[in-house]
Design a protein around this motif. Structure first.
Motif, PDB file in Angstrom:
ATOM      1  N   ALA A 126       0.814  -1.211   0.137  1.00  0.00           N
ATOM      2  CA  ALA A 126      -0.120   0.219  -0.105  1.00  0.00           C
ATOM      3  C   ALA A 126       0.968   1.248   0.046  1.00  0.00           C
ATOM      4  CB  ALA A 126      -1.023  -0.018   1.148  1.00  0.00           C
ATOM      5  N   LEU A 127       2.089   1.417   0.950  1.00  0.00           N
ATOM      6  CA  LEU A 127       2.912   2.386   0.813  1.00  0.00           C
ATOM      7  C   LEU A 127       3.611   2.751  -0.607  1.00  0.00           C
ATOM      8  CD1 LEU A 127       4.467   2.072   4.270  1.00  0.00           C
ATOM      9  CD2 LEU A 127       2.879   3.697   3.883  1.00  0.00           C
ATOM     10  N   ALA A 128       4.024   1.564  -1.077  1.00  0.00           N
ATOM     11  CA  ALA A 128       4.838   1.919  -2.333  1.00  0.00           C
ATOM     12  C   ALA A 128       3.401   2.140  -3.485  1.00  0.00           C
ATOM     13  CB  ALA A 128       5.165   0.172  -2.775  1.00  0.00           C
ATOM     14  N   GLY A 129       2.402   1.643  -3.325  1.00  0.00           N
ATOM     15  CA  GLY A 129       1.109   1.942  -4.557  1.00  0.00           C
ATOM     16  C   GLY A 129       0.935   3.361  -4.219  1.00  0.00           C
ATOM     17  N   ALA A 130       0.984   3.920  -3.026  1.00  0.00           N
ATOM     18  CA  ALA A 130       0.704   5.524  -2.865  1.00  0.00           C
ATOM     19  C   ALA A 130       1.699   6.068  -3.189  1.00  0.00           C
ATOM     20  CB  ALA A 130       0.490   5.615  -1.307  1.00  0.00           C
ATOM     21  N   ALA A 131       2.846   6.035  -3.055  1.00  0.00           N
ATOM     22  CA  ALA A 131       4.039   6.735  -3.568  1.00  0.00           C
ATOM     23  C   ALA A 131       4.153   6.576  -5.126  1.00  0.00           C
ATOM     24  CB  ALA A 131       5.230   6.228  -2.926  1.00  0.00           C
ATOM     25  N   LEU A 132       4.017   5.505  -5.730  1.00  0.00           N
ATOM     26  CA  LEU A 132       4.102   5.471  -7.048  1.00  0.00           C
ATOM     27  C   LEU A 132       3.111   6.187  -7.864  1.00  0.00           C
ATOM     28  CD1 LEU A 132       5.043   1.678  -7.603  1.00  0.00           C
ATOM     29  CD2 LEU A 132       6.501   3.712  -8.082  1.00  0.00           C
ATOM     30  N   LEU A 133       1.865   6.084  -7.332  1.00  0.00           N
ATOM     31  CA  LEU A 133       0.726   6.805  -8.114  1.00  0.00           C
ATOM     32  C   LEU A 133       0.932   8.213  -7.826  1.00  0.00           C
ATOM     33  CD1 LEU A 133      -1.580   6.191  -9.821  1.00  0.00           C
ATOM     34  CD2 LEU A 133      -3.093   6.235  -7.899  1.00  0.00           C
ATOM     35  N   GLY A 134       1.247   8.743  -6.473  1.00  0.00           N
ATOM     36  CA  GLY A 134       1.583  10.254  -6.253  1.00  0.00           C
ATOM     37  C   GLY A 134       2.701  10.707  -7.341  1.00  0.00           C
ATOM     38  N   LEU A 135       3.682   9.883  -7.345  1.00  0.00           N
ATOM     39  CA  LEU A 135       4.810  10.267  -8.144  1.00  0.00           C
ATOM     40  C   LEU A 135       4.480  10.499  -9.702  1.00  0.00           C
ATOM     41  CD1 LEU A 135       7.951   8.564  -6.735  1.00  0.00           C
ATOM     42  CD2 LEU A 135       7.372  10.957  -6.664  1.00  0.00           C
ATOM     43  N   PHE A 136       3.510   9.447 -10.126  1.00  0.00           N
ATOM     44  CA  PHE A 136       3.090   9.397 -11.488  1.00  0.00           C
ATOM     45  C   PHE A 136       2.066  10.701 -11.824  1.00  0.00           C
ATOM     46  CE2 PHE A 136      -0.485   8.027 -14.423  1.00  0.00           C
ATOM     47  CZ  PHE A 136       0.369   7.701 -15.552  1.00  0.00           C
ATOM     48  N   TYR A 137       1.247  11.033 -11.095  1.00  0.00           N
ATOM     49  CA  TYR A 137       0.553  12.204 -11.169  1.00  0.00           C
ATOM     50  C   TYR A 137       1.249  13.642 -11.068  1.00  0.00           C
ATOM     51  CZ  TYR A 137      -4.049   9.807 -11.795  1.00  0.00           C
ATOM     52  OH  TYR A 137      -5.032   9.109 -12.483  1.00  0.00           O
ATOM     53  N   LEU A 138       2.157  13.441 -10.180  1.00  0.00           N
ATOM     54  CA  LEU A 138       3.266  14.554 -10.013  1.00  0.00           C
ATOM     55  C   LEU A 138       3.927  14.848 -11.580  1.00  0.00           C
ATOM     56  CD1 LEU A 138       4.590  16.986  -8.526  1.00  0.00           C
ATOM     57  CD2 LEU A 138       6.023  15.205  -7.724  1.00  0.00           C
ATOM     58  N   ALA A 139       4.505  13.712 -11.775  1.00  0.00           N
ATOM     59  CA  ALA A 139       5.243  13.905 -13.231  1.00  0.00           C
ATOM     60  C   ALA A 139       4.183  14.661 -14.381  1.00  0.00           C
ATOM     61  CB  ALA A 139       5.702  12.490 -13.644  1.00  0.00           C
ATOM     62  N   LEU A 140       3.055  14.135 -14.369  1.00  0.00           N
ATOM     63  CA  LEU A 140       1.931  14.364 -15.358  1.00  0.00           C
ATOM     64  C   LEU A 140       1.740  15.837 -15.326  1.00  0.00           C
ATOM     65  CD1 LEU A 140      -0.480  11.505 -15.566  1.00  0.00           C
ATOM     66  CD2 LEU A 140       1.128  12.255 -17.238  1.00  0.00           C
ATOM     67  N   ALA A 141       1.708  16.235 -13.736  1.00  0.00           N
ATOM     68  CA  ALA A 141       1.310  17.651 -13.808  1.00  0.00           C
ATOM     69  C   ALA A 141       2.569  18.532 -14.158  1.00  0.00           C
ATOM     70  CB  ALA A 141       1.040  17.915 -12.105  1.00  0.00           C
ATOM     71  N   LEU A 142       3.701  18.163 -13.716  1.00  0.00           N
ATOM     72  CA  LEU A 142       4.924  18.920 -14.191  1.00  0.00           C
ATOM     73  C   LEU A 142       5.039  18.957 -15.700  1.00  0.00           C
ATOM     74  CD1 LEU A 142       7.354  17.704 -11.569  1.00  0.00           C
ATOM     75  CD2 LEU A 142       6.227  19.883 -11.659  1.00  0.00           C
ATOM     76  N   LEU A 143       4.916  17.739 -16.480  1.00  0.00           N
ATOM     77  CA  LEU A 143       4.856  17.781 -17.928  1.00  0.00           C
ATOM     78  C   LEU A 143       3.979  18.670 -18.377  1.00  0.00           C
ATOM     79  CD1 LEU A 143       5.782  14.176 -18.344  1.00  0.00           C
ATOM     80  CD2 LEU A 143       7.420  16.050 -18.782  1.00  0.00           C
ATOM     81  N   GLY A 144       2.811  18.831 -17.661  1.00  0.00           N
ATOM     82  CA  GLY A 144       1.675  19.441 -18.489  1.00  0.00           C
ATOM     83  C   GLY A 144       1.849  20.937 -18.270  1.00  0.00           C
ATOM     84  N   GLY A 145       2.629  21.353 -17.274  1.00  0.00           N
ATOM     85  CA  GLY A 145       2.709  22.498 -17.251  1.00  0.00           C
ATOM     86  C   GLY A 145       1.597  23.388 -16.682  1.00  0.00           C
ATOM     87  N   GLY A 146       0.542  22.803 -15.944  1.00  0.00           N
ATOM     88  CA  GLY A 146      -0.582  23.652 -15.386  1.00  0.00           C
ATOM     89  C   GLY A 146      -1.765  23.495 -16.365  1.00  0.00           C
ATOM     90  N   ARG A 147      -1.480  22.718 -17.586  1.00  0.00           N
ATOM     91  CA  ARG A 147      -2.664  22.612 -18.587  1.00  0.00           C
ATOM     92  C   ARG A 147      -3.004  21.078 -18.559  1.00  0.00           C
ATOM     93  NH1 ARG A 147       1.361  25.036 -21.490  1.00  0.00           N
ATOM     94  NH2 ARG A 147       1.989  23.086 -22.428  1.00  0.00           N
ATOM     95  N   GLY A 148      -2.621  20.301 -17.581  1.00  0.00           N
ATOM     96  CA  GLY A 148      -3.295  18.907 -17.576  1.00  0.00           C
ATOM     97  C   GLY A 148      -3.697  18.617 -16.156  1.00  0.00           C
ATOM     98  N   MET A 149      -2.905  17.863 -15.670  1.00  0.00           N
ATOM     99  CA  MET A 149      -3.313  17.442 -14.164  1.00  0.00           C
ATOM    100  C   MET A 149      -3.079  18.724 -13.164  1.00  0.00           C
ATOM    101  SD  MET A 149      -4.545  14.536 -14.390  1.00  0.00           S
ATOM    102  CE  MET A 149      -4.608  13.464 -15.668  1.00  0.00           C
ATOM    103  N   GLY A 150      -3.822  18.890 -12.281  1.00  0.00           N
ATOM    104  CA  GLY A 150      -3.523  19.950 -11.060  1.00  0.00           C
ATOM    105  C   GLY A 150      -3.064  19.395  -9.893  1.00  0.00           C
ATOM    106  N   LEU A 151      -2.749  20.027  -9.090  1.00  0.00           N
ATOM    107  CA  LEU A 151      -2.173  19.803  -7.840  1.00  0.00           C
ATOM    108  C   LEU A 151      -2.910  18.951  -6.971  1.00  0.00           C
ATOM    109  CD1 LEU A 151       0.323  22.491  -6.879  1.00  0.00           C
ATOM    110  CD2 LEU A 151       0.950  20.564  -7.956  1.00  0.00           C
ATOM    111  N   GLY A 152      -4.487  19.370  -7.012  1.00  0.00           N
ATOM    112  CA  GLY A 152      -5.437  18.534  -6.466  1.00  0.00           C
ATOM    113  C   GLY A 152      -5.367  17.074  -6.618  1.00  0.00           C
ATOM    114  N   ASP A 153      -5.208  16.642  -8.113  1.00  0.00           N
ATOM    115  CA  ASP A 153      -5.204  15.716  -8.603  1.00  0.00           C
ATOM    116  C   ASP A 153      -3.851  14.771  -7.875  1.00  0.00           C
ATOM    117  OD1 ASP A 153      -7.439  15.804 -10.255  1.00  0.00           O
ATOM    118  OD2 ASP A 153      -6.072  16.518 -11.863  1.00  0.00           O
ATOM    119  N   VAL A 154      -2.721  15.328  -7.832  1.00  0.00           N
ATOM    120  CA  VAL A 154      -1.489  14.918  -7.306  1.00  0.00           C
ATOM    121  C   VAL A 154      -1.658  14.508  -5.919  1.00  0.00           C
ATOM    122  CG1 VAL A 154       1.088  15.328  -6.910  1.00  0.00           C
ATOM    123  CG2 VAL A 154      -0.081  16.184  -8.912  1.00  0.00           C
TER     124      VAL A 154
END
Length: 218
Positions: A126-154
């Motif tokens: 569960a800890l690994a799953g939480a960290a991996l999904l959080g990092l995945f959405y963080l990467a999407l938010a950073l790559l999108g530059g604010g136009r894709g995923m938001g920090l709330g999704d992260v």
């Protein structure tokens, strides 16, 4: 049987409290009366969907892992509140995402204590799953530059990743990518209605819907 009564009571109490304080405030709503009626109908529909999800969770997990079923019932009212707020305001408030992290952590800790010694393996997953999904959405938010995923999704992602990871990596993958499947299908619907380019589409409800579907069908 005791787990059932406790879980059902906590779910109903939490749902009523959140719906009253965060989702359906007793103030005049902006816009027309028709818009208010549409919002009220949507809230009622999602409340029914949450009850159906609660039934699916109980039916799937109660005999196999009652502690985990209780953890899901505890976090479900917060997921309902996040869905409604994201649909109405296109944001996921910190107070709700943080509460979701706290409730999920406590619920999974109790679920682990309620299982055999093998439950510690589930807790680590569960800890690994939480960290991996959080990092995945963080990467999407950073790559999108604010136009894709938001920090709330992260901020929502670790809670869902922890719940999915507790069950297993196949369920984690199904819930994680199920969100994009649901979002893509809704995007097609919007395009068919001629709103594909102009419509703003909050992603939180798809994240939650994909995770709940994967958990109920695991």
């Amino acid at each position: 049987m005791l787990w059932g009564w406790v879980g059902a009571a906590l779910f109903l109490a939490g749902a009523l409290a959140l719906m009253t304080r965060h989702v359906v405030p007793e103030v005049a709503m902006p816009g027309s009366e028709a818009a208010y009626e549409r919002r009220r109908d949507r809230e009622a529909l999602l409340a029914v969907a949450a009850l159906v999800a609660a039934g699916g969770i109980v039916g799937r997990w109660w005999n196999e892992a009652p502690g985990f079923a209780t953890a899901l019932l505890l976090v479900l009212p917060l997921l309902l509140a996040l869905t409604l707020v994201d649909l109405d305001e296109h944001r996921l408030p910190n107070r709700l995402t943080l509460a979701c992290v706290v409730v999920t952590t406590c619920g999974l800790a109790l679920a682990t204590l309620a299982t055999s010694s093998a439950g510690w393996l589930e807790a680590r997953r569960a800890l690994a799953g939480a960290a991996l999904l959080g990092l995945f959405y963080l990467a999407l938010a950073l790559l999108g530059g604010g136009r894709g995923m938001g920090l709330g999704d992260v901020k929502l992602a670790p809670s869902l990743g922890g719940l999915l990871g507790w069950v297993g990596w196949e369920t984690w993958a199904a819930g994680a990518f199920g969100a994009f499947l649901l979002g893509g299908l809704w995007g097609v619907v919007l395009m068919l209605r001629g709103r594909g380019r102009s419509a703003r589409m909050p992603f939180g409800p798809f994240m939650i819907g994909g995770a709940l579907a994967a958990l109920c069908l695991a």
